[in-house]
Design a protein around this motif. Structure first.
Motif, PDB file in Angstrom:
ATOM      1  N   THR A  42      18.947  24.983 -36.712  1.00  0.00           N
ATOM      2  CA  THR A  42      17.690  25.517 -36.191  1.00  0.00           C
ATOM      3  C   THR A  42      16.884  24.433 -35.483  1.00  0.00           C
ATOM      4  OG1 THR A  42      17.606  27.240 -37.879  1.00  0.00           O
ATOM      5  CG2 THR A  42      15.522  26.633 -36.843  1.00  0.00           C
ATOM      6  N   SER A  43      16.820  23.269 -36.087  1.00  0.00           N
ATOM      7  CA  SER A  43      16.067  22.179 -35.469  1.00  0.00           C
ATOM      8  C   SER A  43      16.692  21.743 -34.150  1.00  0.00           C
ATOM      9  CB  SER A  43      15.980  20.992 -36.438  1.00  0.00           C
ATOM     10  OG  SER A  43      15.156  21.313 -37.552  1.00  0.00           O
ATOM     11  N   LEU A  44      18.003  21.697 -34.078  1.00  0.00           N
ATOM     12  CA  LEU A  44      18.666  21.346 -32.820  1.00  0.00           C
ATOM     13  C   LEU A  44      18.379  22.400 -31.749  1.00  0.00           C
ATOM     14  CD1 LEU A  44      22.140  20.110 -34.125  1.00  0.00           C
ATOM     15  CD2 LEU A  44      20.402  18.715 -33.002  1.00  0.00           C
ATOM     16  N   ALA A  45      18.332  23.660 -32.142  1.00  0.00           N
ATOM     17  CA  ALA A  45      18.055  24.731 -31.190  1.00  0.00           C
ATOM     18  C   ALA A  45      16.649  24.592 -30.611  1.00  0.00           C
ATOM     19  CB  ALA A  45      18.212  26.088 -31.872  1.00  0.00           C
ATOM     20  N   LEU A  46      15.670  24.321 -31.466  1.00  0.00           N
ATOM     21  CA  LEU A  46      14.289  24.162 -31.001  1.00  0.00           C
ATOM     22  C   LEU A  46      14.151  22.971 -30.062  1.00  0.00           C
ATOM     23  CD1 LEU A  46      12.499  24.864 -34.398  1.00  0.00           C
ATOM     24  CD2 LEU A  46      12.133  26.180 -32.306  1.00  0.00           C
ATOM     25  N   VAL A  47      14.686  21.839 -30.461  1.00  0.00           N
ATOM     26  CA  VAL A  47      14.558  20.625 -29.646  1.00  0.00           C
ATOM     27  C   VAL A  47      15.301  20.783 -28.316  1.00  0.00           C
ATOM     28  CG1 VAL A  47      15.127  18.170 -29.509  1.00  0.00           C
ATOM     29  CG2 VAL A  47      14.190  19.119 -31.628  1.00  0.00           C
ATOM     30  N   GLY A  48      16.526  21.302 -28.372  1.00  0.00           N
ATOM     31  CA  GLY A  48      17.309  21.450 -27.148  1.00  0.00           C
ATOM     32  C   GLY A  48      16.655  22.376 -26.139  1.00  0.00           C
ATOM     33  N   ALA A  49      16.096  23.483 -26.625  1.00  0.00           N
ATOM     34  CA  ALA A  49      15.446  24.433 -25.720  1.00  0.00           C
ATOM     35  C   ALA A  49      14.232  23.804 -25.049  1.00  0.00           C
ATOM     36  CB  ALA A  49      15.040  25.683 -26.495  1.00  0.00           C
ATOM     37  N   TYR A  50      13.459  23.066 -25.822  1.00  0.00           N
ATOM     38  CA  TYR A  50      12.280  22.382 -25.284  1.00  0.00           C
ATOM     39  C   TYR A  50      12.690  21.386 -24.197  1.00  0.00           C
ATOM     40  CZ  TYR A  50       8.303  19.116 -25.188  1.00  0.00           C
ATOM     41  OH  TYR A  50       7.272  18.299 -24.793  1.00  0.00           O
ATOM     42  N   LEU A  51      13.733  20.613 -24.453  1.00  0.00           N
ATOM     43  CA  LEU A  51      14.185  19.608 -23.486  1.00  0.00           C
ATOM     44  C   LEU A  51      14.776  20.244 -22.237  1.00  0.00           C
ATOM     45  CD1 LEU A  51      15.872  16.999 -25.858  1.00  0.00           C
ATOM     46  CD2 LEU A  51      13.691  16.752 -24.655  1.00  0.00           C
ATOM     47  N   LEU A  52      15.577  21.295 -22.410  1.00  0.00           N
ATOM     48  CA  LEU A  52      16.206  21.919 -21.240  1.00  0.00           C
ATOM     49  C   LEU A  52      15.156  22.479 -20.294  1.00  0.00           C
ATOM     50  CD1 LEU A  52      18.539  22.941 -19.576  1.00  0.00           C
ATOM     51  CD2 LEU A  52      18.804  24.851 -21.174  1.00  0.00           C
ATOM     52  N   ALA A  53      14.186  23.204 -20.825  1.00  0.00           N
ATOM     53  CA  ALA A  53      13.135  23.750 -19.968  1.00  0.00           C
ATOM     54  C   ALA A  53      12.309  22.639 -19.324  1.00  0.00           C
ATOM     55  CB  ALA A  53      12.227  24.673 -20.784  1.00  0.00           C
ATOM     56  N   GLY A  54      11.981  21.623 -20.105  1.00  0.00           N
ATOM     57  CA  GLY A  54      11.171  20.528 -19.587  1.00  0.00           C
ATOM     58  C   GLY A  54      11.862  19.745 -18.501  1.00  0.00           C
ATOM     59  N   GLU A  55      13.146  19.479 -18.678  1.00  0.00           N
ATOM     60  CA  GLU A  55      13.871  18.694 -17.670  1.00  0.00           C
ATOM     61  C   GLU A  55      14.132  19.498 -16.400  1.00  0.00           C
ATOM     62  OE1 GLU A  55      14.275  15.572 -17.661  1.00  0.00           O
ATOM     63  OE2 GLU A  55      13.511  15.276 -19.694  1.00  0.00           O
ATOM     64  N   LEU A  56      14.318  20.807 -16.531  1.00  0.00           N
ATOM     65  CA  LEU A  56      14.430  21.629 -15.326  1.00  0.00           C
ATOM     66  C   LEU A  56      13.115  21.598 -14.546  1.00  0.00           C
ATOM     67  CD1 LEU A  56      16.443  24.735 -16.583  1.00  0.00           C
ATOM     68  CD2 LEU A  56      17.157  23.116 -14.803  1.00  0.00           C
ATOM     69  N   ALA A  57      12.008  21.654 -15.276  1.00  0.00           N
ATOM     70  CA  ALA A  57      10.704  21.589 -14.618  1.00  0.00           C
ATOM     71  C   ALA A  57      10.483  20.219 -13.978  1.00  0.00           C
ATOM     72  CB  ALA A  57       9.595  21.886 -15.616  1.00  0.00           C
ATOM     73  N   ALA A  58      10.855  19.158 -14.692  1.00  0.00           N
ATOM     74  CA  ALA A  58      10.675  17.800 -14.175  1.00  0.00           C
ATOM     75  C   ALA A  58      11.517  17.562 -12.923  1.00  0.00           C
ATOM     76  CB  ALA A  58      11.035  16.777 -15.250  1.00  0.00           C
ATOM     77  N   ALA A  59      12.649  18.272 -12.841  1.00  0.00           N
ATOM     78  CA  ALA A  59      13.529  18.131 -11.679  1.00  0.00           C
ATOM     79  C   ALA A  59      13.142  19.080 -10.550  1.00  0.00           C
ATOM     80  CB  ALA A  59      14.973  18.386 -12.096  1.00  0.00           C
ATOM     81  N   GLY A  60      12.013  19.755 -10.697  1.00  0.00           N
ATOM     82  CA  GLY A  60      11.566  20.662  -9.649  1.00  0.00           C
ATOM     83  C   GLY A  60      12.482  21.850  -9.448  1.00  0.00           C
ATOM     84  N   GLY A  61      13.205  22.219 -10.518  1.00  0.00           N
ATOM     85  CA  GLY A  61      14.111  23.356 -10.421  1.00  0.00           C
ATOM     86  C   GLY A  61      15.501  22.989  -9.953  1.00  0.00           C
ATOM     87  N   ASP A  62      15.745  21.727  -9.603  1.00  0.00           N
ATOM     88  CA  ASP A  62      17.088  21.267  -9.216  1.00  0.00           C
ATOM     89  C   ASP A  62      17.952  21.276 -10.465  1.00  0.00           C
ATOM     90  OD1 ASP A  62      19.395  19.873  -8.628  1.00  0.00           O
ATOM     91  OD2 ASP A  62      18.388  18.244  -7.581  1.00  0.00           O
ATOM     92  N   HIS A  63      18.830  22.259 -10.582  1.00  0.00           N
ATOM     93  CA  HIS A  63      19.551  22.416 -11.839  1.00  0.00           C
ATOM     94  C   HIS A  63      20.540  21.283 -12.098  1.00  0.00           C
ATOM     95  CE1 HIS A  63      22.414  24.417  -9.054  1.00  0.00           C
ATOM     96  NE2 HIS A  63      23.343  24.002  -9.898  1.00  0.00           N
ATOM     97  N   ARG A  64      21.082  20.690 -11.074  1.00  0.00           N
ATOM     98  CA  ARG A  64      22.019  19.593 -11.312  1.00  0.00           C
ATOM     99  C   ARG A  64      21.309  18.417 -11.985  1.00  0.00           C
ATOM    100  NH1 ARG A  64      23.167  21.870  -6.506  1.00  0.00           N
ATOM    101  NH2 ARG A  64      25.303  22.630  -6.153  1.00  0.00           N
ATOM    102  N   ALA A  65      20.162  18.042 -11.443  1.00  0.00           N
ATOM    103  CA  ALA A  65      19.397  16.946 -12.034  1.00  0.00           C
ATOM    104  C   ALA A  65      18.824  17.354 -13.389  1.00  0.00           C
ATOM    105  CB  ALA A  65      18.274  16.526 -11.086  1.00  0.00           C
ATOM    106  N   GLY A  66      18.342  18.578 -13.487  1.00  0.00           N
ATOM    107  CA  GLY A  66      17.740  19.041 -14.741  1.00  0.00           C
ATOM    108  C   GLY A  66      18.747  19.134 -15.863  1.00  0.00           C
ATOM    109  N   PHE A  67      19.915  19.705 -15.578  1.00  0.00           N
ATOM    110  CA  PHE A  67      20.955  19.814 -16.602  1.00  0.00           C
ATOM    111  C   PHE A  67      21.433  18.428 -17.047  1.00  0.00           C
ATOM    112  CE2 PHE A  67      22.576  24.249 -15.048  1.00  0.00           C
ATOM    113  CZ  PHE A  67      21.457  24.843 -15.601  1.00  0.00           C
TER     114      PHE A  67
END
Length: 397
Positions: free
Chosen positions: A293-318
């Protein structure tokens, strides 16, 4: 930058991702095979870095209000005699600030955050992928900018995008079964465990529940046909002591039996083109880790945040998401094999020695401190990541 994102799976990972993607200006759609949000379920823990994610998500205080409030734990022998007793937090390896609640209560909290902002489609699932074109089991075909598989250890999304699960899902040599049973022991926010060679059985009751949950952890049952989980469970536990026969009778009637192998998911990459994996689909640590459960919460937060930080560029965000998450996930995965050796003992000699040690430990004045030392690797792994602050990227309150 608005991008459409299809999330497969309305579990903790998928729901958390939907919330944070919406905050960052994406337009998520969640598809879930079940006809409705899954209520009830077993108890789960939020600890370490995941507590901060829960706080930033706005659910931490409510999660603590919904705590299971398990007050005590005990280990019994085959006659039901209590070998050792401890308070609930010590028995469950929880620290003061950790939150333990039913999985269904956690998913309900997350769902309620976004039910009016996210397109939820229950009773459907991904049937085929062709780039960003998705065909659903309902027959509908749609195109999304990105696709995220948050659909568990047996992820259909992963199979379609990466190949058969046999290449990624690694059996740990044990089975797990969980279901609701009548509380015939009259437990009041208590957990009771019975251990025999190759077999561990536990029953617990939680706050606000009139029924109990039974869990069976056991070594892979050689020569047993597992096509019928109820029959397999009965055969695997034939001749066991304590309350096991009565619990097996209850399993026959249980409407919510979950039966699966304990397994971990290990992959070289969690993304392929516009498709990424999250939670158990990417890096299942197994229930034995206590960290799913903790890995799921942390991973989801990071995935959304990094996609946003990359301006939606999924290659950089992923790539940034995986760079931040991979060591954390792998460290927590290492807990699984070590924990299962303590949870399921191989021989009668190991069981006897363990019972003697627990009996002595439970009577020592410093037992809480010693138990805390034993659980230190879990809490160190749970905190082994620094969470970035993506608040400046938020587009919605």
């Amino acid at each position: 930058m608005t991008k459409t994102v299809l999330i497969s799976g309305a579990g903790v990972a998928g729901l958390t991702l939907a919330y944070w993607l919406r905050r960052h200006g994406f337009r998520p759609t969640v598809v879930e095979r079940a006809p409705a949000l899954r209520d009830g379920g077993y108890k789960v823990d939020i600890r370490g870095a995941a507590l901060e994610v829960a706080r930033r998500t706005g659910i931490l205080e409510r999660a603590r209000e919904l705590r299971t409030d398990v007050r005590s734990g005990a280990v019994v022998d085959r006659t039901g005699k209590r070998v050792a007793s401890m308070n609930g937090d010590t028995f469950g390896g929880r620290e003061e600030h950790d939150a333990e609640l039913l999985r269904g209560d956690l998913t309900r909290l997350l769902f309620d955050l976004t039910r009016d902002e996210v397109d939820y489609r229950f009773g459907d699932a991904i049937a085929a992928l062709d780039g960003t074109s998705v065909t659903f089991e309902s027959g509908r075909t749609e195109t999304f900018d990105l696709i995220v598989g948050a659909d568990g250890v047996h992820s259909r999304t992963r199979e379609l995008a990466f190949g058969p699960e046999s290449g990624f899902v690694h059996d740990m040599g044990h089975r797990v079964a969980i279901c609701t049973v009548p509380n015939h022991l009259g437990l009041d926010r208590e957990e009771v465990t019975y251990v025999s060679p190759g077999r561990t059985t536990l029953v617990y009751s939680t706050a606000g529940q009139s029924t109990a949950k039974a869990m069976f952890l056991f070594t892979e049952p050689a020569g047993i046909d597992e096509s019928d989980p109820r029959r397999a469970l009965r055969e695997a536990y034939a001749g066991q002591g304590w309350e096991v026969p009565r619990l097996l009778d209850a399993v026959t009637e249980a409407p919510d039996l979950y039966y699966d192998r304990l397994a971990q998911v290990r992959m070289d990459s969690w993304s392929a083109g516009p498709v990424a994996l999250l939670g158990d689909a990417a890096h299942c640590a197994s229930p034995a880790s206590g960290q799913g459960t903790s890995l799921a919460l942390v991973g989801a937060y990071l995935l959304a945040g990094e996609l946003a930080a990359a301006g939606g560029d999924h290659r950089a965000g992923f790539a940034a998401y995986e760079s931040r998450m991979r060591q954390f996930a792998e460290r927590n995965q290492r807990l699984g094999p070590a924990n299962i050796k303590r949870m399921v003992l191989r021989s009668a000699g190991q069981v006897r020695m363990s019972m003697v040690m627990l009996a002595v430990l439970s009577r020592l004045p410093g037992r809480d401190r010693m138990m805390a030392a034993m659980m230190a690797p879990l809490h160190q792994a749970a905190n082994a990541i620094d969470l970035p602050d993506y608040s400046a990227l938020a587009q919605h309150p």
